[in-house]
Design an enzyme around this catalytic site. Structure first.
Site, PDB file in Angstrom:
ATOM      1  N   GLU A  93       5.263 -11.701   3.104  1.00 17.52           N
ATOM      2  CA  GLU A  93       4.880 -10.275   3.146  1.00 17.52           C
ATOM      3  C   GLU A  93       6.109  -9.377   2.969  1.00 17.52           C
ATOM      4  O   GLU A  93       6.033  -8.332   2.322  1.00 17.52           O
ATOM      5  CB  GLU A  93       4.173  -9.938   4.465  1.00 17.52           C
ATOM      6  CG  GLU A  93       2.824 -10.610   4.635  1.00 17.52           C
ATOM      7  CD  GLU A  93       1.871 -10.374   3.468  1.00 17.52           C
ATOM      8  OE1 GLU A  93       1.782  -9.226   2.997  1.00 17.52           O
ATOM      9  OE2 GLU A  93       1.233 -11.341   3.007  1.00 17.52           O
TER      10      GLU A  93
ATOM     11  N   TRP B 196       6.547  -9.174  -0.587  1.00 21.08           N
ATOM     12  CA  TRP B 196       5.631  -8.206  -1.226  1.00 21.08           C
ATOM     13  C   TRP B 196       6.266  -6.817  -1.218  1.00 21.08           C
ATOM     14  O   TRP B 196       6.181  -6.064  -2.167  1.00 21.08           O
ATOM     15  CB  TRP B 196       4.293  -8.134  -0.480  1.00 21.08           C
ATOM     16  CG  TRP B 196       3.214  -9.002  -1.051  1.00 21.08           C
ATOM     17  CD1 TRP B 196       2.726 -10.144  -0.488  1.00 21.08           C
ATOM     18  CD2 TRP B 196       2.482  -8.803  -2.285  1.00 21.08           C
ATOM     19  NE1 TRP B 196       1.737 -10.664  -1.304  1.00 21.08           N
ATOM     20  CE2 TRP B 196       1.565  -9.862  -2.405  1.00 21.08           C
ATOM     21  CE3 TRP B 196       2.517  -7.840  -3.295  1.00 21.08           C
ATOM     22  CZ2 TRP B 196       0.694  -9.982  -3.479  1.00 21.08           C
ATOM     23  CZ3 TRP B 196       1.646  -7.958  -4.369  1.00 21.08           C
ATOM     24  CH2 TRP B 196       0.746  -9.026  -4.456  1.00 21.08           C
TER      25      TRP B 196
ATOM     26  N   TRP C 162     -12.657  10.401 -12.132  1.00 22.42           N
ATOM     27  CA  TRP C 162     -12.780  10.363 -10.674  1.00 22.42           C
ATOM     28  C   TRP C 162     -13.652  11.516 -10.171  1.00 22.42           C
ATOM     29  O   TRP C 162     -13.696  12.573 -10.785  1.00 22.42           O
ATOM     30  CB  TRP C 162     -11.403  10.458 -10.023  1.00 22.42           C
ATOM     31  CG  TRP C 162     -10.475   9.325 -10.358  1.00 22.42           C
ATOM     32  CD1 TRP C 162      -9.364   9.395 -11.145  1.00 22.42           C
ATOM     33  CD2 TRP C 162     -10.574   7.967  -9.916  1.00 22.42           C
ATOM     34  NE1 TRP C 162      -8.755   8.162 -11.216  1.00 22.42           N
ATOM     35  CE2 TRP C 162      -9.471   7.260 -10.470  1.00 22.42           C
ATOM     36  CE3 TRP C 162     -11.465   7.260  -9.097  1.00 22.42           C
ATOM     37  CZ2 TRP C 162      -9.254   5.914 -10.241  1.00 22.42           C
ATOM     38  CZ3 TRP C 162     -11.238   5.914  -8.881  1.00 22.42           C
ATOM     39  CH2 TRP C 162     -10.153   5.251  -9.441  1.00 22.42           C
TER      40      TRP C 162
ATOM     41  N   ASN D  92      -3.451  -3.760   7.944  1.00 21.80           N
ATOM     42  CA  ASN D  92      -3.449  -4.008   6.494  1.00 21.80           C
ATOM     43  C   ASN D  92      -4.842  -4.308   5.936  1.00 21.80           C
ATOM     44  O   ASN D  92      -5.233  -3.774   4.893  1.00 21.80           O
ATOM     45  CB  ASN D  92      -2.499  -5.160   6.163  1.00 21.80           C
ATOM     46  CG  ASN D  92      -2.441  -5.422   4.668  1.00 21.80           C
ATOM     47  OD1 ASN D  92      -2.089  -4.534   3.902  1.00 21.80           O
ATOM     48  ND2 ASN D  92      -2.829  -6.609   4.248  1.00 21.80           N
TER      49      ASN D  92
ATOM     50  N   TRP E 290      -7.399   7.130  -6.421  1.00 19.79           N
ATOM     51  CA  TRP E 290      -6.468   6.460  -5.503  1.00 19.79           C
ATOM     52  C   TRP E 290      -5.300   7.377  -5.161  1.00 19.79           C
ATOM     53  O   TRP E 290      -4.698   7.256  -4.105  1.00 19.79           O
ATOM     54  CB  TRP E 290      -5.978   5.135  -6.106  1.00 19.79           C
ATOM     55  CG  TRP E 290      -5.289   5.279  -7.445  1.00 19.79           C
ATOM     56  CD1 TRP E 290      -5.875   5.196  -8.663  1.00 19.79           C
ATOM     57  CD2 TRP E 290      -3.894   5.544  -7.687  1.00 19.79           C
ATOM     58  NE1 TRP E 290      -4.945   5.391  -9.655  1.00 19.79           N
ATOM     59  CE2 TRP E 290      -3.713   5.596  -9.092  1.00 19.79           C
ATOM     60  CE3 TRP E 290      -2.778   5.721  -6.865  1.00 19.79           C
ATOM     61  CZ2 TRP E 290      -2.483   5.828  -9.687  1.00 19.79           C
ATOM     62  CZ3 TRP E 290      -1.540   5.960  -7.452  1.00 19.79           C
ATOM     63  CH2 TRP E 290      -1.397   6.009  -8.845  1.00 19.79           C
TER      64      TRP E 290
ATOM     65  N   TRP F 266      -2.205   1.108  -2.959  1.00 23.10           N
ATOM     66  CA  TRP F 266      -3.326   1.887  -3.513  1.00 23.10           C
ATOM     67  C   TRP F 266      -3.681   1.425  -4.918  1.00 23.10           C
ATOM     68  O   TRP F 266      -4.849   1.288  -5.268  1.00 23.10           O
ATOM     69  CB  TRP F 266      -3.011   3.393  -3.477  1.00 23.10           C
ATOM     70  CG  TRP F 266      -3.387   3.959  -2.140  1.00 23.10           C
ATOM     71  CD1 TRP F 266      -2.554   4.176  -1.083  1.00 23.10           C
ATOM     72  CD2 TRP F 266      -4.708   4.291  -1.695  1.00 23.10           C
ATOM     73  NE1 TRP F 266      -3.276   4.638  -0.005  1.00 23.10           N
ATOM     74  CE2 TRP F 266      -4.596   4.725  -0.353  1.00 23.10           C
ATOM     75  CE3 TRP F 266      -5.965   4.270  -2.280  1.00 23.10           C
ATOM     76  CZ2 TRP F 266      -5.701   5.136   0.394  1.00 23.10           C
ATOM     77  CZ3 TRP F 266      -7.076   4.672  -1.539  1.00 23.10           C
ATOM     78  CH2 TRP F 266      -6.932   5.094  -0.218  1.00 23.10           C
TER      79      TRP F 266
HETATM   80  C1  FAD Z   1      -3.669   1.047   0.477  1.00 22.04           C
HETATM   81  C2  FAD Z   1      -2.436   0.487   1.155  1.00 22.04           C
HETATM   82  C3  FAD Z   1      -1.387   1.340   1.504  1.00 22.04           C
HETATM   83  C4  FAD Z   1      -0.246   0.836   2.127  1.00 22.04           C
HETATM   84  N1  FAD Z   1       0.760   1.703   2.453  1.00 22.04           N
HETATM   85  C5  FAD Z   1       1.887   1.235   3.040  1.00 22.04           C
HETATM   86  C6  FAD Z   1       2.961   2.114   3.373  1.00 22.04           C
HETATM   87  O1  FAD Z   1       2.936   3.317   3.106  1.00 22.04           O
HETATM   88  N2  FAD Z   1       4.030   1.571   4.011  1.00 22.04           N
HETATM   89  C7  FAD Z   1       4.125   0.253   4.301  1.00 22.04           C
HETATM   90  O2  FAD Z   1       5.126  -0.179   4.889  1.00 22.04           O
HETATM   91  N3  FAD Z   1       3.146  -0.598   3.969  1.00 22.04           N
HETATM   92  C8  FAD Z   1       2.016  -0.160   3.358  1.00 22.04           C
HETATM   93  N4  FAD Z   1       1.020  -1.039   3.051  1.00 22.04           N
HETATM   94  C9  FAD Z   1       1.223  -2.471   3.280  1.00 22.04           C
HETATM   95  C10 FAD Z   1       0.766  -3.017   4.657  1.00 22.04           C
HETATM   96  O3  FAD Z   1      -0.518  -2.581   4.953  1.00 22.04           O
HETATM   97  C11 FAD Z   1       1.710  -2.643   5.791  1.00 22.04           C
HETATM   98  O4  FAD Z   1       3.039  -2.916   5.429  1.00 22.04           O
HETATM   99  C12 FAD Z   1       1.390  -3.436   7.068  1.00 22.04           C
HETATM  100  O5  FAD Z   1       0.069  -3.213   7.463  1.00 22.04           O
HETATM  101  C13 FAD Z   1       2.346  -3.006   8.152  1.00 22.04           C
HETATM  102  O6  FAD Z   1       2.037  -3.587   9.378  1.00 22.04           O
HETATM  103  P1  FAD Z   1       3.035  -4.614  10.060  1.00 22.04           P
HETATM  104  O7  FAD Z   1       4.409  -4.065  10.106  1.00 22.04           O
HETATM  105  O8  FAD Z   1       2.428  -5.045  11.339  1.00 22.04           O
HETATM  106  O9  FAD Z   1       3.010  -5.780   8.987  1.00 22.04           O
HETATM  107  P2  FAD Z   1       3.343  -7.330   9.081  1.00 22.04           P
HETATM  108  O10 FAD Z   1       2.117  -8.046   8.697  1.00 22.04           O
HETATM  109  O11 FAD Z   1       3.983  -7.678  10.364  1.00 22.04           O
HETATM  110  O12 FAD Z   1       4.370  -7.539   7.881  1.00 22.04           O
HETATM  111  C14 FAD Z   1       5.787  -7.392   8.044  1.00 22.04           C
HETATM  112  C15 FAD Z   1       6.318  -6.406   7.041  1.00 22.04           C
HETATM  113  O13 FAD Z   1       6.077  -6.877   5.711  1.00 22.04           O
HETATM  114  C16 FAD Z   1       5.802  -5.776   4.852  1.00 22.04           C
HETATM  115  N5  FAD Z   1       4.429  -5.899   4.332  1.00 22.04           N
HETATM  116  C17 FAD Z   1       3.373  -6.502   4.916  1.00 22.04           C
HETATM  117  N6  FAD Z   1       2.297  -6.454   4.113  1.00 22.04           N
HETATM  118  C18 FAD Z   1       2.680  -5.805   3.001  1.00 22.04           C
HETATM  119  C19 FAD Z   1       2.018  -5.432   1.799  1.00 22.04           C
HETATM  120  N7  FAD Z   1       0.739  -5.742   1.563  1.00 22.04           N
HETATM  121  N8  FAD Z   1       2.714  -4.724   0.878  1.00 22.04           N
HETATM  122  C20 FAD Z   1       4.005  -4.408   1.074  1.00 22.04           C
HETATM  123  N9  FAD Z   1       4.688  -4.743   2.180  1.00 22.04           N
HETATM  124  C21 FAD Z   1       4.038  -5.430   3.135  1.00 22.04           C
HETATM  125  C22 FAD Z   1       5.914  -4.524   5.696  1.00 22.04           C
HETATM  126  O14 FAD Z   1       7.211  -4.012   5.560  1.00 22.04           O
HETATM  127  C23 FAD Z   1       5.657  -5.039   7.097  1.00 22.04           C
HETATM  128  O15 FAD Z   1       6.210  -4.236   8.101  1.00 22.04           O
HETATM  129  C24 FAD Z   1      -0.141  -0.548   2.405  1.00 22.04           C
HETATM  130  C25 FAD Z   1      -1.192  -1.402   2.056  1.00 22.04           C
HETATM  131  C26 FAD Z   1      -2.339  -0.891   1.437  1.00 22.04           C
HETATM  132  C27 FAD Z   1      -3.462  -1.822   1.072  1.00 22.04           C
END
Ligand code: FAD
Length: 473
Positions: free
Chosen positions: A274, A277, A305, A340, A358, A381
């Site tokens: 992640e 990602w 849209w 997420n 979006w 998005w």
């Molecule tokens: C529509 C949409 C918008 C999002 N907007 C943001 C945003 O503005 N900022 C943001 O940090 N993340 C965003 N995410 C990705 C993700 O949802 C969050 O990073 C995650 O939920 C953060 O929670 P956590 O720190 O507990 O994640 P954990 O699951 O603990 O993951 C650890 C770290 O990995 C990174 N990460 C995890 N999942 C993703 C992912 N799918 N994409 C990119 N990085 C990821 C983050 O930095 C996160 O803190 C978005 C996802 C979607 C679907």
């Protein structure tokens, strides 16, 4: 100027990397300058804007940074206004000969920095930018032809190939050689909000990281998808404003993996995936800057849209009549964070059930998320809308009820954020309209009275989405 340090006084411009630990702008400044001046630039508007959860978190992070700097014998200086004006003014006022800051990845930010660099050069001062936001820079992970990746899996493979090259975090000395500047009105402490409320976000981030690796990482692969449990790290707000360094997180995870049982290692490696990602979206932002303006995929730039303001408002407020969507949107407003899985569900709902762009969702998230991040937000998005790099295929349309039943089977998440539905049994919580009138009254949840009717019919909207996207191809 000392014999071995190139600069006499360096302004360390804190933007994003709001921490002293493993901050390359700060430790390079300590290495290169006789004195440093820690500096923050605040827009005038930021003092008066409505306090969203994001702004509260930012303030708290800034207070924490100031406290950490004070522990090290200095303090945060503040300049108000647009950095294009405020930074040259600060250079002149503090008689600095260099400004150190962390580098940005978005084209508008990089252009602004290029202009600032020129202006400072005219004043005899250097602007030096240090890589910080990602573990491996975008130009370090390219395919065999030297081009950027557009698909995650090969990107990740190439990224992992150089995993050992991720720099190790650097701790800071206890004392910072800072310039003694008499004018206290320029210190953060002079702002009325600066001494109120919590401000130990950097400490909180380290604590979260340790707790996650100790208690949750082993089960991460499974539990990360269940919004009703605390299965993820919640580090994203910290990574967004930089109260923790991404390298610190990465190396802590690697070390935890070395000592973990084989079954737990899988969870940690999914967690690292992640983090990759996140890097993937940063390199998309750098190599394909148009994603901030329009769809990555050309064929979806002219999608039609909906402009339905009522639908958008009901989505934003968590009043769509679809419990999982409403729980998620209310979580965002209450906490400045959203799980997420829930982000994917609400993004699919906005774009593919309400047919709203979006980009409107992206803006709403950016305003409210404490973890708002240009790269990941845009990537998320565009993924959900099916318009991005390595996106969910456009014809994959989440059914909000089936998603809810699968990922929130007992309704824990919905009950937490939608009090109107708290008394409902698990069998009806994700589709309260499936109860007959008598059952609705017995649970004090009459649909259309205590809780909204579904805003749209998912099956009808699904068919419409298929048509709209097909027309664009
Ligand atoms: C529509 C949409 C918008 C999002 N907007 C943001 C945003 O503005 N900022 C943001 O940090 N993340 C965003 N995410 C990705 C993700 O949802 C969050 O990073 C995650 O939920 C953060 O929670 P956590 O720190 O507990 O994640 P954990 O699951 O603990 O993951 C650890 C770290 O990995 C990174 N990460 C995890 N999942 C993703 C992912 N799918 N994409 C990119 N990085 C990821 C983050 O930095 C996160 O803190 C978005 C996802 C979607 C679907």
């Amino acid at each position: 100027m000392s014999a071995h340090r190139p600069y006499r006084r360096i302004l360390v411009w804190f933007r994003r990397a709001l921490r002293v630990d493993d901050n390359p702008a700060l430790w390079n400044a300590l290495h290169d300058g006789d004195e440093v001046v820690p500096l923050l630039c605040l827009s005038n508007a930021s003092l008066y804007q409505k306090l969203t959860e994001r702004r509260k978190f930012l303030r708290s992070a800034i207070r924490g940074l100031d406290a950490d700097l004070r522990d090290r014998g200095t303090a945060l200086h503040v300049r108000m206004g647009n950095p294009a004006v405020a930074i040259p003014a600060a250079v002149a006022a503090y008689q600095a000969d260099a400004v150190y800051a962390v580098a940005l990845h978005d084209a508008p930010g990089m252009h602004r920095d290029a202009r600032l660099k020129q202006e400072l050069a005219g004043m005899g001062a250097a602007l030096i930018l240090w890589p910080d936001r990602v573990m491996r820079e975008a130009n370090q992970v390219l395919n065999a032809a030297g081009s950027p990746y557009k698909v995650f899996t090969p990107y990740k493979r190439a990224w992992l190939h150089g995993a050992d090259d991720v720099p190790r975090p650097v701790s800071l000395p206890r004392q910072i050689r800072s310039a003694a500047i008499a004018d206290g009105s320029q210190l953060l402490a002079a702002l009325s909000w600066a001494s109120r409320g919590p401000g130990d976000e950097a400490v909180g981030a380290q604590r979260l990281l340790r707790a996650f690796l100790k208690n949750s990482a082993a089960h991460y692969s499974v539990r990360r998808d269940i919004p009703g449990v605390e299965g993820t790290s919640r580090l994203s707000p910290h990574l967004s404003v930089g109260t923790i360094s991404i390298r610190r997180v990465y190396w802590a995870a690697r070390e935890a993996a070395e000592h973990a049982a084989p079954s737990a290692r899988e969870g940690i490696s999914t967690f690292i995936s992640e983090l990759i990602w996140r890097e993937f979206y940063y390199q998309v932002l750098l190599h394909f800057p148009h994603v901030l303006e329009t769809a990555f995929r050309e064929e979806f730039r002219k999608l039609r849209w909906s402009e339905n303001a009522r639908h958008f408002a009901q989505w934003s407020e968590g009043m769509t009549g679809y419990p999982i969507v409403d729980a998620a949107m209310r979580q965002l407003l209450q906490e400045g964070w959203m799980h997420n899985r829930a982000r994917m569900i609400v993004a699919s709902f906005l774009t593919k059930d309400l047919h709203i762009s979006w980009q409107r969702g992206e803006q709403h998230f950016f305003r409210h998320l404490a973890d708002a991040d240009l790269a990941s937000n845009n990537g998320g998005w565009q993924w959900a809308a099916g318009t991005g790099t390595d996106a969910s295929p456009w014809f994959r349309i989440f059914n909000p009820v089936l998603q809810a039943k699968k990922f929130d089977p007992d309704g824990t998440y919905v009950r937490r954020y939608v009090p109107e539905l708290r008394a409902l049994p698990a069998s009806h919580i994700h589709e309260p309209w499936s109860m007959n009138r008598q059952e609705q009254e017995a649970h004090r949840c009459v649909v259309g009275k205590h809780y909204p009717r579904p805003l749209v019919d998912h099956h009808e909207q699904r068919a419409k989405t298929m048509m709209i996207y097909k027309q664009s191809l």
